[in-house]
Design a protein around this motif. Sequence first.
Motif, PDB file in Angstrom:
ATOM      1  N   VAL A   6      65.180  81.519  19.424  1.00 12.19           N
ATOM      2  CA  VAL A   6      65.639  82.330  20.547  1.00 12.19           C
ATOM      3  C   VAL A   6      65.707  83.767  20.049  1.00 12.19           C
ATOM      4  N   ASN A   7      64.864  84.612  20.576  1.00 13.02           N
ATOM      5  CA  ASN A   7      64.770  86.008  20.165  1.00 13.02           C
ATOM      6  C   ASN A   7      65.654  86.846  21.085  1.00 13.02           C
ATOM      7  N   VAL A   8      66.725  87.421  20.531  1.00 13.10           N
ATOM      8  CA  VAL A   8      67.649  88.260  21.298  1.00 13.10           C
ATOM      9  C   VAL A   8      67.438  89.709  20.875  1.00 13.10           C
ATOM     10  N   ASP A   9      66.989  90.537  21.805  1.00 14.26           N
ATOM     11  CA  ASP A   9      66.697  91.930  21.471  1.00 14.26           C
ATOM     12  C   ASP A   9      66.986  92.809  22.684  1.00 14.26           C
ATOM     13  N   ALA A  10      67.596  93.955  22.442  1.00 11.34           N
ATOM     14  CA  ALA A  10      67.894  94.900  23.512  1.00 11.34           C
ATOM     15  C   ALA A  10      66.700  95.777  23.858  1.00 11.34           C
ATOM     16  N   LEU A  11      65.630  95.694  23.051  1.00 11.39           N
ATOM     17  CA  LEU A  11      64.411  96.473  23.254  1.00 11.39           C
ATOM     18  C   LEU A  11      64.690  97.975  23.263  1.00 11.39           C
ATOM     19  N   THR A  12      65.395  98.428  22.230  1.00 12.43           N
ATOM     20  CA  THR A  12      65.579  99.857  22.037  1.00 12.43           C
ATOM     21  C   THR A  12      64.297 100.450  21.465  1.00 12.43           C
ATOM     22  N   TYR A  13      64.317 101.733  21.078  1.00  8.79           N
ATOM     23  CA  TYR A  13      63.091 102.488  20.838  1.00  8.79           C
ATOM     24  C   TYR A  13      62.157 101.860  19.794  1.00  8.79           C
ATOM     25  N   ALA A  14      62.686 101.182  18.761  1.00  8.20           N
ATOM     26  CA  ALA A  14      61.836 100.668  17.684  1.00  8.20           C
ATOM     27  C   ALA A  14      61.375  99.238  17.914  1.00  8.20           C
ATOM     28  N   ALA A  15      61.830  98.613  19.000  1.00  8.40           N
ATOM     29  CA  ALA A  15      61.435  97.238  19.293  1.00  8.40           C
ATOM     30  C   ALA A  15      60.115  97.214  20.040  1.00  8.40           C
ATOM     31  N   CYS A  16      59.366  96.130  19.871  1.00  6.74           N
ATOM     32  CA  CYS A  16      58.069  96.023  20.535  1.00  6.74           C
ATOM     33  C   CYS A  16      57.729  94.543  20.703  1.00  6.74           C
ATOM     34  N   LEU A  17      57.645  94.095  21.939  1.00 11.25           N
ATOM     35  CA  LEU A  17      57.349  92.686  22.172  1.00 11.25           C
ATOM     36  C   LEU A  17      55.938  92.318  21.757  1.00 11.25           C
ATOM     37  N   ASP A  18      55.060  93.309  21.592  1.00  9.34           N
ATOM     38  CA  ASP A  18      53.737  93.001  21.053  1.00  9.34           C
ATOM     39  C   ASP A  18      53.830  92.416  19.645  1.00  9.34           C
ATOM     40  N   ASN A  19      54.930  92.691  18.946  1.00 12.26           N
ATOM     41  CA  ASN A  19      55.119  92.156  17.595  1.00 12.26           C
ATOM     42  C   ASN A  19      55.174  90.627  17.578  1.00 12.26           C
ATOM     43  N   VAL A  20      55.575  90.045  18.694  1.00 16.35           N
ATOM     44  CA  VAL A  20      55.699  88.582  18.765  1.00 16.35           C
ATOM     45  C   VAL A  20      54.740  87.990  19.792  1.00 16.35           C
ATOM     46  N   GLU A  45      53.824  82.483  23.810  1.00 17.44           N
ATOM     47  CA  GLU A  45      53.542  81.349  24.694  1.00 17.44           C
ATOM     48  C   GLU A  45      53.896  80.009  24.067  1.00 17.44           C
ATOM     49  N   SER A  46      54.432  80.030  22.873  1.00 17.27           N
ATOM     50  CA  SER A  46      54.797  78.775  22.210  1.00 17.27           C
ATOM     51  C   SER A  46      55.988  78.123  22.911  1.00 17.27           C
ATOM     52  N   PRO A  47      55.969  76.801  23.054  1.00 17.03           N
ATOM     53  CA  PRO A  47      57.142  76.110  23.613  1.00 17.03           C
ATOM     54  C   PRO A  47      58.362  76.202  22.713  1.00 17.03           C
ATOM     55  N   LEU A  48      58.161  76.654  21.475  1.00 19.15           N
ATOM     56  CA  LEU A  48      59.276  76.813  20.537  1.00 19.15           C
ATOM     57  C   LEU A  48      59.964  78.171  20.674  1.00 19.15           C
ATOM     58  N   TYR A  49      59.438  79.048  21.536  1.00 17.67           N
ATOM     59  CA  TYR A  49      59.918  80.434  21.605  1.00 17.67           C
ATOM     60  C   TYR A  49      60.586  80.728  22.942  1.00 17.67           C
ATOM     61  N   THR A  50      61.742  81.421  22.853  1.00 20.15           N
ATOM     62  CA  THR A  50      62.429  81.916  24.041  1.00 20.15           C
ATOM     63  C   THR A  50      62.878  83.344  23.781  1.00 20.15           C
ATOM     64  N   PHE A  51      62.741  84.205  24.785  1.00 14.90           N
ATOM     65  CA  PHE A  51      63.194  85.586  24.647  1.00 14.90           C
ATOM     66  C   PHE A  51      64.360  85.848  25.582  1.00 14.90           C
ATOM     67  N   GLU A  52      65.387  86.520  25.052  1.00 14.11           N
ATOM     68  CA  GLU A  52      66.535  86.955  25.841  1.00 14.11           C
ATOM     69  C   GLU A  52      66.740  88.448  25.605  1.00 14.11           C
ATOM     70  N   LYS A  53      66.567  89.247  26.663  1.00 13.09           N
ATOM     71  CA  LYS A  53      66.855  90.672  26.532  1.00 13.09           C
ATOM     72  C   LYS A  53      68.359  90.874  26.674  1.00 13.09           C
ATOM     73  N   ALA A  54      68.998  91.266  25.583  1.00 14.53           N
ATOM     74  CA  ALA A  54      70.453  91.436  25.586  1.00 14.53           C
ATOM     75  C   ALA A  54      70.868  92.294  24.397  1.00 14.53           C
ATOM     76  N   ASP A  55      72.004  92.933  24.538  1.00 15.63           N
ATOM     77  CA  ASP A  55      72.559  93.819  23.519  1.00 15.63           C
ATOM     78  C   ASP A  55      73.664  93.086  22.770  1.00 15.63           C
ATOM     79  N   ILE A  56      73.629  93.138  21.449  1.00 16.27           N
ATOM     80  CA  ILE A  56      74.660  92.437  20.665  1.00 16.27           C
ATOM     81  C   ILE A  56      76.052  92.991  20.919  1.00 16.27           C
ATOM     82  N   ARG A  57      76.163  94.156  21.496  1.00 15.47           N
ATOM     83  CA  ARG A  57      77.482  94.732  21.816  1.00 15.47           C
ATOM     84  C   ARG A  57      78.063  94.144  23.099  1.00 15.47           C
ATOM     85  N   ASP A  58      77.273  93.369  23.816  1.00 16.92           N
ATOM     86  CA  ASP A  58      77.683  92.786  25.097  1.00 16.92           C
ATOM     87  C   ASP A  58      78.223  91.385  24.861  1.00 16.92           C
ATOM     88  N   ARG A  59      79.534  91.264  24.773  1.00 14.68           N
ATOM     89  CA  ARG A  59      80.151  89.988  24.422  1.00 14.68           C
ATOM     90  C   ARG A  59      79.840  88.905  25.458  1.00 14.68           C
TER      91      ARG A  59
END
Length: 346
Positions: free
Chosen positions: A28-42, A47-61
């Motif tokens: 489970v990839n949790v990333d806020a997608l700030t300036y240095a993040a890039c979904l092209d990296n993954v 498309e793998s069934p083993l992969y899930t993306f969650e756009k979220a900020d670690i500061r958000d409890r």
Amino acid sequence: MKLLVTGGAGFIGSAVVRLAISRGHHVVNVDALTYAACLDNVASVAESPLYTFEKADIRDRAAMDRILAAHEPDAIMHLAAESHVDRSIDGPGTFIDTNVTGTYTLLEAARSYWVGKGRPAGFRFHHISTDEVYGTLGETGLFTEETPYAPNSPYSASKAASDHLVRAWHETYGLPVVLTNCSNNYGPFHFPEKLIPVVILNALAGRPIPVYGKGENVRDWLFVEDHADALLLVCEKGELGRSYNIGGNNERRNIDLVRTICALLDERRPDGAPHDRLIEFVTDRPGHDLRYAIDATRITEELGWSPSVTVEEGLAKTVDWYLENEDWWRALQARDGVGERLGKAG
């Protein structure tokens, strides 16, 4: 194993995501997608069934609680962080907010999740940090896990603080944690504000290649895929409450590293040769640590890990990757601060 990786769209995080999925782990990839993040990296695993993306900020409890409850990971690998020293000099507040407050928030969410699950013995909170927390070395010596912390930049101070929080949550609350501190990473998908991609891209464009001071600062260079391998090993087999230094055993002065890259480009793009004519020494950054070097004896002796890529091999792979992936780096060059001199505040 199901892993929750924070910062999984970043440079090191994406290497962990790609390797973990190749080994059959759910991620489970949790990333806020700030300036240095890039979904092209993954993109190669998206498309793998083993992969899930969650756009979220670690500061958000609330978001962290929701994601942990929904996905029920066996381990959290915490890589999300503001990481560029020069940016921390210009704007330290963001580094305190993300690296310190964000880590605190994630620790509390992890603790609540772990307790709610009945404190499973196999759960791990793996905090990934840097050798910069130790400060600077002279011409000799190595950082060990017992080296006192002495950070010299807002970035390294924020990472030191986060390390201390993780240790405290282990000692105070029993949260099962492991920690790692790594040397300088490099390799494919490296965001184009760091030294090695700056050298490659400036050389290709015929622009000056900036080198701080006289280029005598020394770093221990670790190929990012070696680092990802070490991180998965520590997450699975590291001793609880213990920290592990991860280094490449590849010390180089910055100027020697830059000249090696220029020589590689001379071979591959001879029309621009000699590329080292573009080297330009610039005023050093404030508080620039002279030398970092890792003693990785503990992870080698206890877990059997050692780096597999020499700096010469890794630089050749990295240069070739940038030459073959122009669409990736061109898309990032318009992002905030890329190509500008940062960190001049005194």
